[in-house]
Each structure stands twice: as structure tokens, then as C-alpha cells.
Design a protein around this motif. Structure first.
Motif, PDB file in Angstrom:
ATOM      1  N   ALA A  24      25.498 -20.372 -19.375  1.00 22.08           N
ATOM      2  CA  ALA A  24      26.256 -20.852 -20.537  1.00 22.08           C
ATOM      3  C   ALA A  24      26.351 -19.771 -21.617  1.00 22.08           C
ATOM      4  O   ALA A  24      27.397 -19.597 -22.243  1.00 22.08           O
ATOM      5  CB  ALA A  24      25.609 -22.115 -21.101  1.00 22.08           C
ATOM      6  N   ALA A  81      28.793 -17.112 -20.469  1.00 24.44           N
ATOM      7  CA  ALA A  81      30.186 -17.543 -20.650  1.00 24.44           C
ATOM      8  C   ALA A  81      30.636 -17.312 -22.089  1.00 24.44           C
ATOM      9  O   ALA A  81      31.758 -16.842 -22.335  1.00 24.44           O
ATOM     10  CB  ALA A  81      30.338 -19.012 -20.264  1.00 24.44           C
ATOM     11  N   VAL A  82      29.746 -17.604 -23.042  1.00 21.72           N
ATOM     12  CA  VAL A  82      30.081 -17.367 -24.450  1.00 21.72           C
ATOM     13  C   VAL A  82      30.233 -15.870 -24.705  1.00 21.72           C
ATOM     14  O   VAL A  82      31.170 -15.443 -25.390  1.00 21.72           O
ATOM     15  CB  VAL A  82      29.019 -17.984 -25.388  1.00 21.72           C
ATOM     16  CG1 VAL A  82      29.302 -17.612 -26.842  1.00 21.72           C
ATOM     17  CG2 VAL A  82      28.963 -19.498 -25.219  1.00 21.72           C
ATOM     18  N   GLU A 122      27.407 -26.482 -23.350  1.00 24.72           N
ATOM     19  CA  GLU A 122      28.840 -26.808 -23.365  1.00 24.72           C
ATOM     20  C   GLU A 122      29.670 -25.534 -23.532  1.00 24.72           C
ATOM     21  O   GLU A 122      29.300 -24.624 -24.272  1.00 24.72           O
ATOM     22  CB  GLU A 122      29.119 -27.780 -24.521  1.00 24.72           C
ATOM     23  CG  GLU A 122      30.534 -28.305 -24.574  1.00 24.72           C
ATOM     24  CD  GLU A 122      30.716 -29.339 -25.687  1.00 24.72           C
ATOM     25  OE1 GLU A 122      31.351 -30.365 -25.426  1.00 24.72           O
ATOM     26  OE2 GLU A 122      30.215 -29.118 -26.814  1.00 24.72           O
ATOM     27  N   HIS A 123      30.798 -25.485 -22.868  1.00 27.57           N
ATOM     28  CA  HIS A 123      31.735 -24.375 -23.051  1.00 27.57           C
ATOM     29  C   HIS A 123      32.439 -24.564 -24.402  1.00 27.57           C
ATOM     30  O   HIS A 123      32.860 -25.684 -24.723  1.00 27.57           O
ATOM     31  CB  HIS A 123      32.749 -24.350 -21.905  1.00 27.57           C
ATOM     32  CG  HIS A 123      33.551 -23.107 -21.842  1.00 27.57           C
ATOM     33  ND1 HIS A 123      34.609 -22.872 -22.692  1.00 27.57           N
ATOM     34  CD2 HIS A 123      33.447 -22.022 -21.038  1.00 27.57           C
ATOM     35  CE1 HIS A 123      35.136 -21.688 -22.412  1.00 27.57           C
ATOM     36  NE2 HIS A 123      34.449 -21.154 -21.418  1.00 27.57           N
ATOM     37  N   THR A 172      35.631 -26.529 -24.334  1.00 26.86           N
ATOM     38  CA  THR A 172      35.380 -27.964 -24.165  1.00 26.86           C
ATOM     39  C   THR A 172      35.050 -28.587 -25.510  1.00 26.86           C
ATOM     40  O   THR A 172      35.520 -29.684 -25.837  1.00 26.86           O
ATOM     41  CB  THR A 172      34.236 -28.187 -23.153  1.00 26.86           C
ATOM     42  OG1 THR A 172      34.606 -27.595 -21.914  1.00 26.86           O
ATOM     43  CG2 THR A 172      33.940 -29.663 -22.954  1.00 26.86           C
TER      44      THR A 172
END
Length: 186
Positions: free
Chosen positions: A4, A7-8, A88-89, A92
Motif C-alpha cells: 500500500a 502504491a502511494v 486504501e488506495h 479509492t
């Protein structure tokens, strides 16, 4: 690095800095992300003391206007948005916050699904003093459409002209965001 957080970091690394301040914020954020996976707010208002936020700016590109709400806790005119939940993305989050605070589905066709802007800001207001690392997403709206911001979060709302924006009680980086948005809309 947790998936996660990675991804950030990928999202942040993909943002083209608008000015030296945004470049500094991007570099600082990438260093922070490389140093910890504790980047999501776990306990309100400020644990950990630095955490991720997805701003969602409702823009009417034809009228060249943005909708802001007077945020109850911050006491400032702000875009909608909120804290990124653990794991959480951020996109999203942007979609979720659009539904929660505006009651609409996010239309991300103005500048795309990636955030346009990134800021690091020490918060003010009732729960001030922590740092929000904010990813600024842009969603499409129409000034002529009626929107009702979540009254639990916002006490008022107003459309503001992008090209003539002069509002002192807002996020300190909003004028820079609007300048970057102006360029994106041109």
C-alpha cells in the motif's frame, strides 16, 4: 515497503511538480514513504502525526470555477476529501469521499485519475497541529448543477472563480493548486 505504501510512492513519484515548493513536498513525501509504512491515519485526529489525505476538488472547467465548502473543524474554505484509510488506495479514497461528501460519483475526466497536485500542510482548527500529506484529485462538475455538501462536515458552500481567486481563509496551497489547474485547463 508495504504494497500500500509502495502504491502511494508510485503515485507521488508520477506527479510533475508545478513549482519549487511542490517539488520540495514531493521529495519530502517520497523520503517519508521510504522510511515508514505508518502513513495512514489510525486514530482521530492525529495518530500518526503525519498521514495521507485525498482532496477532491469539484471543478467546472467551462465556467472555470471550483466548489469549496466552509469546513466546520478547520474553519477554512476547503475542497471535499478526507483521510486515506489504512491500506486504501488514495484514488479509492477520492471516490469514496466524493460519494460521502457530495453524494455523486466522481467524474475524473478533467485531468485524469492521477492527482494533479501534492502538498504537505500543518493543519489548523479544532484538531490542528498534525501534518496532512494531501493528494489533490480533480473531478468534473457544473456550476449550474445543485450540489449539497455534507452538513456534518461543511457549514456553507460556494463556487469560486479560478481566474480571480482571492480568499484568505483557505488551504494555504489552494492558490498554487488553482494556478496549476489553470495551466492544465489551457
Amino acid at each position: 515497503m508495504h504494497a500500500a505504501t509502495a502504491a502511494v510512492a508510485e503515485i507521488v513519484g508520477g506527479i510533475t511538480p508545478f513549482d519549487p515548493v511542490e517539488k520540495e513536498h514531493i521529495d519530502e513525501t517520497l523520503t517519508w514513504l521510504a522510511s515508514t509504512d505508518d502513513v495512514f491515519r489510525r486514530v482521530k485526529p492525529d495518530i500518526p502525526p503525519r498521514h495521507l489525505v485525498s482532496y477532491v476538488v469539484l471543478v467546472d472547467p467551462d465556467a472555470r470555477a471550483v466548489l469549496l465548502g466552509h469546513h466546520r473543524l478547520a474553519g477554512l474554505w476547503l475542497p471535499t476529501g478526507g483521510h486515506v484509510d489504512p491500506g486504501e488506495h488514495p484514488l479509492t479514497t477520492a471516490r469514496r469521499e466524493t460519494m460521502e461528501e457530495l453524494g455523486i460519483t466522481a467524474d475524473l475526466t478533467v485531468t485524469g485519475t492521477a492527482p494533479l497536485f501534492l502538498t504537505c500542510t500543518t493543519t489548523v482548527g479544532t484538531h490542528g497541529g498534525h501534518e496532512d500529506v494531501s493528494l489533490w484529485y480533480v473531478i468534473r462538475g457544473r456550476r449550474s448543477n445543485p450540489y449539497t455538501l455534507d452538513p456534518r462536515e461543511f457549514s456553507d458552500q460556494n463556487w469560486w472563480d479560478i481566474d480571480e481567486f482571492a480568499l484568505p481563509d483557505t488551504d494555504p496551497h489552494l492558490p498554487r493548486f488553482l494556478t496549476k489547474l489553470q495551466q492544465a485547463l489551457s
